[in-house]
Design a protein around this motif. Structure first.
Motif, mmCIF file in Angstrom:
data_model
loop_
_atom_site.group_PDB
_atom_site.id
_atom_site.type_symbol
_atom_site.label_atom_id
_atom_site.label_comp_id
_atom_site.label_asym_id
_atom_site.label_seq_id
_atom_site.Cartn_x
_atom_site.Cartn_y
_atom_site.Cartn_z
ATOM 1 N N ARG A 2 -12.728 34.782 -40.135
ATOM 2 C CA ARG A 2 -14.147 34.696 -40.384
ATOM 3 C C ARG A 2 -14.456 33.634 -41.432
ATOM 4 O O ARG A 2 -13.662 33.374 -42.326
ATOM 5 N N CYS A 3 -15.618 33.031 -41.284
ATOM 6 C CA CYS A 3 -16.082 32.041 -42.245
ATOM 7 C C CYS A 3 -16.161 32.690 -43.622
ATOM 8 O O CYS A 3 -16.615 33.811 -43.764
ATOM 9 N N ALA A 4 -15.721 31.983 -44.648
ATOM 10 C CA ALA A 4 -15.635 32.573 -45.987
ATOM 11 C C ALA A 4 -16.822 32.227 -46.868
ATOM 12 O O ALA A 4 -16.818 32.513 -48.058
ATOM 13 N N GLN A 31 -22.377 37.261 -46.436
ATOM 14 C CA GLN A 31 -21.291 36.391 -45.978
ATOM 15 C C GLN A 31 -21.599 35.932 -44.568
ATOM 16 O O GLN A 31 -22.129 36.693 -43.758
ATOM 17 N N CYS A 32 -21.258 34.687 -44.286
ATOM 18 C CA CYS A 32 -21.435 34.158 -42.936
ATOM 19 C C CYS A 32 -20.600 34.996 -41.967
ATOM 20 O O CYS A 32 -19.446 35.313 -42.237
ATOM 21 N N GLN A 33 -21.213 35.362 -40.833
ATOM 22 C CA GLN A 33 -20.537 36.236 -39.873
ATOM 23 C C GLN A 33 -19.807 35.463 -38.777
ATOM 24 O O GLN A 33 -19.159 36.058 -37.931
ATOM 25 N N ALA A 36 -14.540 31.111 -38.623
ATOM 26 C CA ALA A 36 -14.412 29.977 -39.533
ATOM 27 C C ALA A 36 -14.833 28.675 -38.859
ATOM 28 O O ALA A 36 -14.445 28.392 -37.738
ATOM 29 N N HIS A 37 -15.645 27.919 -39.566
ATOM 30 C CA HIS A 37 -16.094 26.636 -39.043
ATOM 31 C C HIS A 37 -16.243 25.685 -40.210
ATOM 32 O O HIS A 37 -16.406 26.110 -41.351
ATOM 33 N N ASP A 38 -16.196 24.411 -39.948
ATOM 34 C CA ASP A 38 -16.158 23.438 -41.025
ATOM 35 C C ASP A 38 -17.527 23.066 -41.562
ATOM 36 O O ASP A 38 -17.727 22.912 -42.742
ATOM 37 N N GLU A 41 -24.468 25.175 -39.581
ATOM 38 C CA GLU A 41 -25.245 26.267 -40.141
ATOM 39 C C GLU A 41 -24.433 27.542 -40.263
ATOM 40 O O GLU A 41 -23.623 27.853 -39.409
ATOM 41 N N HIS A 42 -24.685 28.259 -41.347
ATOM 42 C CA HIS A 42 -24.051 29.549 -41.562
ATOM 43 C C HIS A 42 -25.079 30.651 -41.325
ATOM 44 O O HIS A 42 -26.256 30.464 -41.593
ATOM 45 N N TYR A 43 -24.577 31.780 -40.851
ATOM 46 C CA TYR A 43 -25.467 32.900 -40.558
ATOM 47 C C TYR A 43 -24.935 34.180 -41.179
ATOM 48 O O TYR A 43 -23.837 34.615 -40.861
HETATM 49 ZN ZN LIG Z 1 -20.197 29.932 -41.847
#
Ligand SMILES: [Zn+2]
Ligand SMILES: [Zn+2]
Length: 109
Positions: A2-4, A31-33, A36-38, A41-43
């Motif tokens: 998961r994105c941190a 926390q972004c759900q 993991a992505h670089d 947009e974060h959600y």
């Molecule tokens: Zn994210």
């Protein structure tokens, strides 16, 4: 994985989220759900909305762009009889949460 990334929820958006969702408590940080992505947009999940199958999300990009968006839940469940639902919203990027086999996934933030 998961994105941190975490984001503190601005006070005015907390207020707005309470009005929209009738939730009494909104997390002060989410926390972004997504997986993991670089970049992009974060959600983070803020609250479920009264209507079934919809949720309030905090969307942010960089440090200045942050807003509340309402999204329907992702309708794609894992294949199989005891299938798990996806914790994300419809048309999200990246994997469904149940595709993320590296860690236990729970829909709560
Ligand atoms: Zn994210
Ligand atoms: Zn999904």
């Amino acid at each position: 994985m998961r994105c941190a990334r975490w984001r503190r929820v601005p006070l005015d958006l907390t207020r707005k989220a309470r009005e929209k969702s009738a939730a009494t408590y909104i997390d002060r940080a989410v926390q972004c759900q997504l997986s993991a992505h670089d970049d992009g947009e974060h959600y983070g999940l803020l609250a479920d909305v009264g209507a079934y199958g919809t949720a309030l999300w905090l969307r942010w990009h960089g440090t200045t762009e942050v807003e509340i968006v309402v999204r329907p839940d992702c309708p794609v469940a894992a294949p199989g009889p005891d299938s798990e639902g996806c914790c994300l919203f419809a048309d999200h990027a990246k994997q469904h949460t149940w595709e993320d086999t590296l860690e236990e996934v729970s829909c709560t933030s």
